[in-house]
Design an enzyme around this catalytic site. Structure first.
Site, mmCIF file in Angstrom:
data_model
loop_
_atom_site.group_PDB
_atom_site.id
_atom_site.type_symbol
_atom_site.label_atom_id
_atom_site.label_comp_id
_atom_site.label_asym_id
_atom_site.label_seq_id
_atom_site.Cartn_x
_atom_site.Cartn_y
_atom_site.Cartn_z
ATOM 1 N N HIS A 334 54.025 -79.304 -129.100
ATOM 2 C CA HIS A 334 52.729 -78.624 -129.081
ATOM 3 C C HIS A 334 51.948 -78.982 -127.823
ATOM 4 O O HIS A 334 51.234 -78.139 -127.263
ATOM 5 C CB HIS A 334 51.934 -79.007 -130.328
ATOM 6 C CG HIS A 334 50.731 -78.157 -130.591
ATOM 7 N ND1 HIS A 334 49.442 -78.616 -130.385
ATOM 8 C CD2 HIS A 334 50.604 -76.888 -131.044
ATOM 9 C CE1 HIS A 334 48.586 -77.676 -130.713
ATOM 10 N NE2 HIS A 334 49.255 -76.603 -131.111
ATOM 11 N N CYS A 335 52.099 -80.214 -127.356
ATOM 12 C CA CYS A 335 51.420 -80.642 -126.133
ATOM 13 C C CYS A 335 51.835 -79.789 -124.936
ATOM 14 O O CYS A 335 51.054 -79.605 -124.003
ATOM 15 C CB CYS A 335 51.742 -82.100 -125.829
ATOM 16 S SG CYS A 335 51.503 -83.247 -127.196
#
Length: 347
Positions: A334-335
């Site tokens: 997700h980062c």
């Protein structure tokens, strides 16, 4: 809630923003594995929606083109944007997109390398550069002098934001900001009417000072999936149990408790060079139009996590992505990805 709001991640998206890892960055000998991971993410997403892939320098552009010339299905359909960037963490360096009175607006917060930990001049300029060259699509840009990273906030799409005290109140990013100042910032720029603050929760090895997207995620306006730890002997157990207690005490805008769903924790992952523990967890999943990309670690808990996330998103395909190359640089799936919500008329 005002006319402005931060859409939830599950609303229709026009694209996902990704960044190709640089050989001259911090990846060292792990750059090929990191590139293979971003290529796998690109391939998975392109089955469902467009991908904007940033090439930070000439070597990155050449590597992407070489893969394309080899008929690499993972990159063939991506839209390439040549633009300087320091690293790949688009969640924190890309735009935070709000909807306001039928239009889309890209909020360009400052990025300072997670409180000055890393060089960030190119990353700080990334959103403005992408907007200027049209890579983000239609929408106005709004610059903010405040530091805020996309991974530090979670929106339920109805005016509520979930965040952590350790990240937004530590003073590393916005010196002198008290809780009221942060709440005013989130209300003004993102339309937040309710802010839920968590004092507990942490993954060992995380460089972000407790980004919420590694810990707890909205999967519906009234439902939160959170990272758990069932092993009392694990160093994460006490903090994640305390966080679970905080989540249980929260109430939504209607005064009702949230539905809470706990994720398992994979077995400890360690850096093969110096042995330090890496921030492996399952809350760092990516929601896209017809799928959810889920971090995987070649761990028995991968299947359990996939089943739980699949229950939350029964209408989306759950796609495991081996994330071991990414967590070696203390980031995650997700980062590395930032969604660009569709324009309101198309959502």
């Amino acid at each position: 809630m005002t006319g402005r709001y931060l859409p939830a991640e599950w609303v229709p998206q026009s694209a996902t923003l990704l960044v190709w890892p640089r050989t001259r960055g911090d990846w060292g000998p792990g750059v090929t594995a990191a590139r293979d991971t971003i290529a796998a993410v690109t391939a998975a997403l392109l089955r469902f929606q467009p991908v904007v892939l940033v090439a930070p320098d000439d070597e990155c552009a050449a590597d992407i083109e070489a893969r394309r010339s080899q008929d690499d299905a993972a990159l063939g359909g991506a839209r390439i944007a040549t633009c300087p960037a320091d690293d790949i963490w688009a969640r924190d360096t890309g735009p935070i997109t709000v909807h306001e009175v039928g239009r889309r607006r890209f909020v360009d917060f400052r990025f300072d390398g997670w409180g000055g930990k890393f060089e960030a001049a190119h990353d700080d300029a990334l959103t403005a550069a992408l907007h200027a060259n049209g890579a983000l699509g239609p929408g106005d840009i709004e610059h903010s002098a405040a530091v805020l990273e996309g991974g530090s906030i979670e929106s339920n799409g109805q005016g509520t934001i979930l965040t952590t005290e350790r990240c937004l109140l530590a003073g590393h990013r916005n010196a002198g900001f008290a809780r009221a100042d942060v709440e005013q910032l989130l209300g003004h720029t993102l339309g937040a009417s309710t802010i839920h603050w968590l004092a507990h929760g942490d993954l060992i090895g995380d460089d972000t000072d407790g980004h919420i997207d590694t810990l707890a995620r909205f999967v519906a306006p009234d439902t939160i999936v959170h990272q758990g730890c069932a092993d009392p002997a694990d160093a994460h157990h006490a903090e994640l149990a305390a966080m679970a207690g905080e989540l249980a005490a929260l109430q939504d805008a209607n005064g009702a408790p949230y539905q809470l769903i706990e994720l398992p924790l994979p077995a400890p992952q360690y850096d093969p060079d110096d042995g330090h523990r890496l921030p492996a967890g399952y809350a760092n999943f990516v929601i896209a139009n017809g799928c959810v990309l889920m971090p995987a670690f070649d761990d028995p808990a991968d299947g359990e996590a996939a089943a739980i996330i699949g229950h939350c998103f029964p209408d989306r395909e759950i796609i495991p992505i081996d994330s071991r190359a990414l967590i070696r640089q203390h980031g995650g799936l997700h980062c590395a990805a930032m969604q660009i919500p569709a324009e309101p008329d198309h959502a």
